[in-house]
Design a protein around this motif. Sequence first.
Motif, PDB file in Angstrom:
ATOM      1  N   PHE A  98       0.956  -1.194  -0.051  1.00 56.95           N
ATOM      2  CA  PHE A  98      -0.094   0.181   0.018  1.00 56.95           C
ATOM      3  C   PHE A  98       0.863   1.280  -0.027  1.00 56.95           C
ATOM      4  CE2 PHE A  98      -2.062  -3.541   2.233  1.00 56.95           C
ATOM      5  CZ  PHE A  98      -3.360  -3.339   1.659  1.00 56.95           C
ATOM      6  N   SER A  99       1.344   1.385  -1.100  1.00 57.74           N
ATOM      7  CA  SER A  99       2.544   2.537  -1.171  1.00 57.74           C
ATOM      8  C   SER A  99       1.935   3.730  -0.701  1.00 57.74           C
ATOM      9  CB  SER A  99       3.093   2.725  -2.505  1.00 57.74           C
ATOM     10  OG  SER A  99       2.071   3.012  -3.607  1.00 57.74           O
ATOM     11  N   GLY A 100       0.786   4.382  -1.061  1.00 63.84           N
ATOM     12  CA  GLY A 100       0.270   5.696  -0.664  1.00 63.84           C
ATOM     13  C   GLY A 100       0.097   5.832   0.619  1.00 63.84           C
ATOM     14  N   VAL A 101      -0.602   4.736   1.151  1.00 68.59           N
ATOM     15  CA  VAL A 101      -0.867   4.782   2.691  1.00 68.59           C
ATOM     16  C   VAL A 101       0.410   4.723   3.679  1.00 68.59           C
ATOM     17  CG1 VAL A 101      -1.976   3.452   4.931  1.00 68.59           C
ATOM     18  CG2 VAL A 101      -3.204   3.716   2.575  1.00 68.59           C
ATOM     19  N   ARG A 102       1.503   3.894   3.097  1.00 62.63           N
ATOM     20  CA  ARG A 102       2.675   3.676   3.590  1.00 62.63           C
ATOM     21  C   ARG A 102       3.585   4.895   3.727  1.00 62.63           C
ATOM     22  NH1 ARG A 102       8.154   0.854   1.835  1.00 62.63           N
ATOM     23  NH2 ARG A 102       9.182   0.689   3.820  1.00 62.63           N
ATOM     24  N   LYS A 103       3.471   5.820   2.685  1.00 64.95           N
ATOM     25  CA  LYS A 103       4.096   6.998   2.828  1.00 64.95           C
ATOM     26  C   LYS A 103       3.601   7.988   3.780  1.00 64.95           C
ATOM     27  CE  LYS A 103       5.090  10.942  -0.471  1.00 64.95           C
ATOM     28  NZ  LYS A 103       4.778  11.482  -1.735  1.00 64.95           N
ATOM     29  N   TRP A 104       2.127   8.010   3.767  1.00 68.32           N
ATOM     30  CA  TRP A 104       1.427   8.781   4.749  1.00 68.32           C
ATOM     31  C   TRP A 104       2.090   8.308   6.215  1.00 68.32           C
ATOM     32  CZ3 TRP A 104      -0.248  12.584   7.188  1.00 68.32           C
ATOM     33  CH2 TRP A 104      -1.359  12.567   8.006  1.00 68.32           C
ATOM     34  N   PHE A 105       1.821   7.169   6.442  1.00 71.44           N
ATOM     35  CA  PHE A 105       2.212   6.593   7.872  1.00 71.44           C
ATOM     36  C   PHE A 105       3.664   6.904   8.197  1.00 71.44           C
ATOM     37  CE2 PHE A 105       4.497   2.995  10.100  1.00 71.44           C
ATOM     38  CZ  PHE A 105       3.767   3.306  11.276  1.00 71.44           C
ATOM     39  N   ASN A 106       4.413   6.821   7.087  1.00 68.44           N
ATOM     40  CA  ASN A 106       5.964   7.257   7.627  1.00 68.44           C
ATOM     41  C   ASN A 106       6.016   8.773   7.888  1.00 68.44           C
ATOM     42  OD1 ASN A 106       8.505   5.485   6.928  1.00 68.44           O
ATOM     43  ND2 ASN A 106       6.677   4.659   6.140  1.00 68.44           N
ATOM     44  N   ILE A 107       5.118   9.732   7.375  1.00 68.99           N
ATOM     45  CA  ILE A 107       5.163  11.047   7.663  1.00 68.99           C
ATOM     46  C   ILE A 107       4.612  10.930   9.451  1.00 68.99           C
ATOM     47  CG2 ILE A 107       3.754  13.112   7.757  1.00 68.99           C
ATOM     48  CD1 ILE A 107       3.721  12.680   4.789  1.00 68.99           C
ATOM     49  N   LEU A 108       3.553  10.238   9.656  1.00 63.14           N
ATOM     50  CA  LEU A 108       3.045  10.061  11.042  1.00 63.14           C
ATOM     51  C   LEU A 108       4.159   9.766  11.878  1.00 63.14           C
ATOM     52  CD1 LEU A 108      -0.570   8.824  10.717  1.00 63.14           C
ATOM     53  CD2 LEU A 108      -0.025  11.065  11.180  1.00 63.14           C
ATOM     54  N   TRP A 109       4.952   9.101  11.553  1.00 56.09           N
ATOM     55  CA  TRP A 109       5.932   7.987  12.241  1.00 56.09           C
ATOM     56  C   TRP A 109       7.341   8.741  12.567  1.00 56.09           C
ATOM     57  CZ3 TRP A 109       8.582   3.127   9.908  1.00 56.09           C
ATOM     58  CH2 TRP A 109       9.582   2.520  10.913  1.00 56.09           C
ATOM     59  N   LYS A 110       7.800   9.602  11.419  1.00 59.55           N
ATOM     60  CA  LYS A 110       9.052  10.059  11.454  1.00 59.55           C
ATOM     61  C   LYS A 110       9.282  11.462  11.431  1.00 59.55           C
ATOM     62  CE  LYS A 110      11.103   5.624   9.193  1.00 59.55           C
ATOM     63  NZ  LYS A 110      11.519   5.313   8.051  1.00 59.55           N
ATOM     64  N   GLN A 111       8.079  12.095  10.994  1.00 54.37           N
ATOM     65  CA  GLN A 111       8.385  13.648  10.612  1.00 54.37           C
ATOM     66  C   GLN A 111       7.800  14.530  11.674  1.00 54.37           C
ATOM     67  OE1 GLN A 111       9.868  14.512   8.042  1.00 54.37           O
ATOM     68  NE2 GLN A 111       9.884  12.455   7.194  1.00 54.37           N
ATOM     69  N   GLN A 112       8.414  15.690  11.863  1.00 58.09           N
ATOM     70  CA  GLN A 112       7.838  16.607  12.822  1.00 58.09           C
ATOM     71  C   GLN A 112       6.313  17.126  12.594  1.00 58.09           C
ATOM     72  OE1 GLN A 112      10.232  17.984  15.341  1.00 58.09           O
ATOM     73  NE2 GLN A 112       8.357  18.490  16.145  1.00 58.09           N
ATOM     74  N   LEU A 113       5.502  16.828  13.462  1.00 58.55           N
ATOM     75  CA  LEU A 113       4.127  17.099  13.156  1.00 58.55           C
ATOM     76  C   LEU A 113       3.825  18.392  13.908  1.00 58.55           C
ATOM     77  CD1 LEU A 113       2.507  13.531  14.089  1.00 58.55           C
ATOM     78  CD2 LEU A 113       3.487  14.350  11.715  1.00 58.55           C
ATOM     79  N   LYS A 163      -2.715  18.061   6.151  1.00 55.96           N
ATOM     80  CA  LYS A 163      -2.264  19.403   6.069  1.00 55.96           C
ATOM     81  C   LYS A 163      -2.449  19.842   7.321  1.00 55.96           C
ATOM     82  CE  LYS A 163      -3.414  20.508   1.232  1.00 55.96           C
ATOM     83  NZ  LYS A 163      -4.146  21.479   0.237  1.00 55.96           N
ATOM     84  N   GLU A 164      -3.658  19.487   8.112  1.00 55.37           N
ATOM     85  CA  GLU A 164      -3.607  19.740   9.622  1.00 55.37           C
ATOM     86  C   GLU A 164      -2.398  19.327  10.326  1.00 55.37           C
ATOM     87  OE1 GLU A 164      -7.322  19.535  11.323  1.00 55.37           O
ATOM     88  OE2 GLU A 164      -8.195  19.631   9.384  1.00 55.37           O
ATOM     89  N   VAL A 165      -2.313  18.112  10.192  1.00 52.52           N
ATOM     90  CA  VAL A 165      -1.248  17.206  11.096  1.00 52.52           C
ATOM     91  C   VAL A 165       0.382  17.503  10.653  1.00 52.52           C
ATOM     92  CG1 VAL A 165      -0.182  15.097  11.383  1.00 52.52           C
ATOM     93  CG2 VAL A 165      -2.675  15.358  11.557  1.00 52.52           C
ATOM     94  N   TYR A 166       0.552  17.975   9.288  1.00 53.23           N
ATOM     95  CA  TYR A 166       1.970  17.946   8.900  1.00 53.23           C
ATOM     96  C   TYR A 166       2.099  18.968   7.845  1.00 53.23           C
ATOM     97  CZ  TYR A 166       6.369  16.643   6.702  1.00 53.23           C
ATOM     98  OH  TYR A 166       7.592  16.745   6.067  1.00 53.23           O
TER      99      TYR A 166
END
Length: 281
Positions: A98-113, A163-166
Amino acid sequence: MKLSTSVDVRKEPFHLNHYKSSRKQVWEIYHAHPCMEFLFVYEGQGSVEVNKHQLRIEPGTLLVFQPFQLHRIRIEGPFIRSVLMFDPYKLDAALLAFSGVRKWFNILWKQQLTCQVLPQQHKFAKIFEDLNRKLRSVPANKQQEEFILCLLSILQQLEPFEKEVYNGQKDKNKPRYNHTALQMIEWIELHYKERFDLNRMSEDLHLSTYYLSHTFRQSTGSSITEFIISRRLKEACLLLETTSKTAGFIAQEVGFLNGSYFCRVFKTVLGITPKAYRMQV
């Protein structure tokens, strides 16, 4: 002020604590954990402090916490919530198709929210209820599949709030923690029960003490000492809940210098003595 369930993601990569209830006048935690966490609030009014921001909590709120992220939650009156903790590496591997969902998950996991508290998310009540019902009805070897399907659904429901989260256009490729901070967190996990020595950390990681202190605060928002104290207190709370060991013995076991200092720090951070904490469990 009972801490959330202590989960060892190496042994239990997915864990649900459904409809957990506390009826204390004031409920408060201040900790970090190695797993990711989705927390949904059914009942409770209060606040959460994360990344030096204090935000309101009310029924219907969904909170997202990243690994090793210090957060303080304070609720006045009854507090009912569901807590879903999981190993992000396990979920990441399950999302390969699930490439699209995985990319979104990696934002939630690794990026500054920019926002980790989402109000008016009542739809998640049914998602957690469905997961709890399925976990009760399927055999143990099928439960991980149910967790992954539920998390996939949660990620899909959260995606419209990207857009709200990241807001990561400028820092799109900048992780929340840099490599050095992650090395330091891993080092702390191995050594937090020992007397902390910044020079020893410096020697082990082959970096200067100034660089370590500056990088850790810049990356996590807290000092190394604050992070270590939080980790020690979480372990102390677990021992208070699950053993009859004295406060003095627990103090030494988790890395505090002595019992009196441990009790003073415990009261300062959690607002209650170790003895009173144990009596409330």
